[in-house]
Design a protein around this motif. Structure first.
Motif, PDB file in Angstrom:
ATOM      1  N   SER A 153     -30.682  16.631  -0.585  1.00 53.09           N
ATOM      2  CA  SER A 153     -31.737  17.462  -1.160  1.00 53.09           C
ATOM      3  C   SER A 153     -32.603  16.647  -2.115  1.00 53.09           C
ATOM      4  O   SER A 153     -32.205  15.580  -2.566  1.00 53.09           O
ATOM      5  CB  SER A 153     -31.150  18.670  -1.880  1.00 53.09           C
ATOM      6  N   VAL A 184     -38.708  23.631  -7.193  1.00 50.42           N
ATOM      7  CA  VAL A 184     -37.877  24.046  -6.069  1.00 50.42           C
ATOM      8  C   VAL A 184     -36.891  22.926  -5.741  1.00 50.42           C
ATOM      9  O   VAL A 184     -37.102  21.771  -6.124  1.00 50.42           O
ATOM     10  CB  VAL A 184     -38.722  24.382  -4.817  1.00 50.42           C
ATOM     11  N   ASP A 195     -33.986  21.384   0.674  1.00 54.25           N
ATOM     12  CA  ASP A 195     -32.834  21.069   1.528  1.00 54.25           C
ATOM     13  C   ASP A 195     -33.373  20.328   2.752  1.00 54.25           C
ATOM     14  O   ASP A 195     -33.844  20.944   3.706  1.00 54.25           O
ATOM     15  CB  ASP A 195     -32.124  22.362   1.929  1.00 54.25           C
ATOM     16  N   ASN A 218     -31.971  20.991   6.488  1.00 58.36           N
ATOM     17  CA  ASN A 218     -32.339  22.214   7.205  1.00 58.36           C
ATOM     18  C   ASN A 218     -33.840  22.428   7.314  1.00 58.36           C
ATOM     19  O   ASN A 218     -34.282  23.478   7.758  1.00 58.36           O
ATOM     20  CB  ASN A 218     -31.670  23.421   6.548  1.00 58.36           C
ATOM     21  N   SER A 219     -34.627  21.443   6.890  1.00 64.42           N
ATOM     22  CA  SER A 219     -36.081  21.529   6.994  1.00 64.42           C
ATOM     23  C   SER A 219     -36.531  21.214   8.415  1.00 64.42           C
ATOM     24  O   SER A 219     -35.789  20.617   9.198  1.00 64.42           O
ATOM     25  CB  SER A 219     -36.728  20.554   6.007  1.00 64.42           C
ATOM     26  N   ALA A 261     -36.961  23.765   3.938  1.00 60.74           N
ATOM     27  CA  ALA A 261     -35.975  24.769   3.531  1.00 60.74           C
ATOM     28  C   ALA A 261     -35.798  24.555   2.030  1.00 60.74           C
ATOM     29  O   ALA A 261     -35.493  23.453   1.591  1.00 60.74           O
ATOM     30  CB  ALA A 261     -34.662  24.544   4.269  1.00 60.74           C
ATOM     31  N   ILE A 262     -36.039  25.581   1.239  1.00 61.13           N
ATOM     32  CA  ILE A 262     -36.025  25.402  -0.213  1.00 61.13           C
ATOM     33  C   ILE A 262     -35.233  26.502  -0.910  1.00 61.13           C
ATOM     34  O   ILE A 262     -34.976  27.571  -0.367  1.00 61.13           O
ATOM     35  CB  ILE A 262     -37.452  25.356  -0.809  1.00 61.13           C
ATOM     36  N   LYS A 263     -34.880  26.192  -2.153  1.00 60.04           N
ATOM     37  CA  LYS A 263     -34.322  27.169  -3.085  1.00 60.04           C
ATOM     38  C   LYS A 263     -35.271  27.189  -4.272  1.00 60.04           C
ATOM     39  O   LYS A 263     -35.540  26.148  -4.888  1.00 60.04           O
ATOM     40  CB  LYS A 263     -32.923  26.774  -3.536  1.00 60.04           C
ATOM     41  N   ARG A 264     -35.801  28.345  -4.579  1.00 62.88           N
ATOM     42  CA  ARG A 264     -36.710  28.502  -5.715  1.00 62.88           C
ATOM     43  C   ARG A 264     -35.879  28.517  -6.996  1.00 62.88           C
ATOM     44  O   ARG A 264     -34.990  29.363  -7.163  1.00 62.88           O
ATOM     45  CB  ARG A 264     -37.484  29.804  -5.550  1.00 62.88           C
ATOM     46  N   THR A 282     -33.875  32.289  -4.997  1.00 60.97           N
ATOM     47  CA  THR A 282     -34.099  32.739  -3.618  1.00 60.97           C
ATOM     48  C   THR A 282     -34.233  31.542  -2.691  1.00 60.97           C
ATOM     49  O   THR A 282     -34.898  30.558  -3.011  1.00 60.97           O
ATOM     50  CB  THR A 282     -35.380  33.600  -3.535  1.00 60.97           C
ATOM     51  N   ARG A 283     -33.590  31.645  -1.522  1.00 60.48           N
ATOM     52  CA  ARG A 283     -33.671  30.588  -0.504  1.00 60.48           C
ATOM     53  C   ARG A 283     -34.572  31.047   0.631  1.00 60.48           C
ATOM     54  O   ARG A 283     -34.544  32.217   1.012  1.00 60.48           O
ATOM     55  CB  ARG A 283     -32.289  30.268   0.047  1.00 60.48           C
ATOM     56  N   TYR A 335     -38.111  29.362   3.346  1.00 62.93           N
ATOM     57  CA  TYR A 335     -38.900  28.265   3.898  1.00 62.93           C
ATOM     58  C   TYR A 335     -40.327  28.325   3.377  1.00 62.93           C
ATOM     59  O   TYR A 335     -40.888  29.411   3.218  1.00 62.93           O
ATOM     60  CB  TYR A 335     -38.916  28.328   5.425  1.00 62.93           C
TER      61      TYR A 335
END
Length: 120
Positions: A51, A83, A86, A89-90, A96-99, A104-105, A107
């Motif tokens: 990440s 953010v 990831d 998983n992109s 693919a992100i986590k804010r 919240t996870r 895209y």
């Protein structure tokens, strides 16, 4: 000469952070005993996740449930928000992100997310 008295396998996770990116590795170790010392022999098996830290570069960026423009919008993000990307998983066009602000996870388009560059 090594004399293997006892054999026990240990599974553990090795994490390290370099310039904002984090790598996680699964590993195994073997306990070995000789006449004078006990010590652990280990090796890294495979990377588990990769990440990067990122920043939103526009206002009203859609955080989507799936990596496409017709997917449900979960939240709106705004310029300067942090953010965690990831990379495993992109896709070619969506991260693919986590804010960080809400956890919240989802895209977001790569056009509106910048990977943070750190200077030593």
């Amino acid at each position: 000469m090594l004399k293997k008295v006892g054999l026990s396998l240990l599974a553990f996770i090795l994490c390290f952070s370099v310039m904002g990116s984090t790598q996680v590795f699964a590993a195994e170790a073997e306990v070995v005993e000789d006449e004078n010392h006990n010590y652990v022999v280990g090796y890294i098996v495979a990377p588990v996740a990769y990440s990067e830290d990122g920043t939103v570069t526009a206002d009203g960026v859609n955080l989507r449930k799936e990596p496409n423009t017709s997917s449900t919008i979960l939240e709106k993000m705004y310029w300067g928000e942090q953010v965690i990307i990831d990379l495993d998983n992109s896709t070619m066009t969506f991260y693919a992100i986590k804010r960080v602000k809400t956890g919240t996870r989802g895209y977001a388009s790569k056009d509106y997310i910048q990977i943070n560059q750190y200077v030593r």
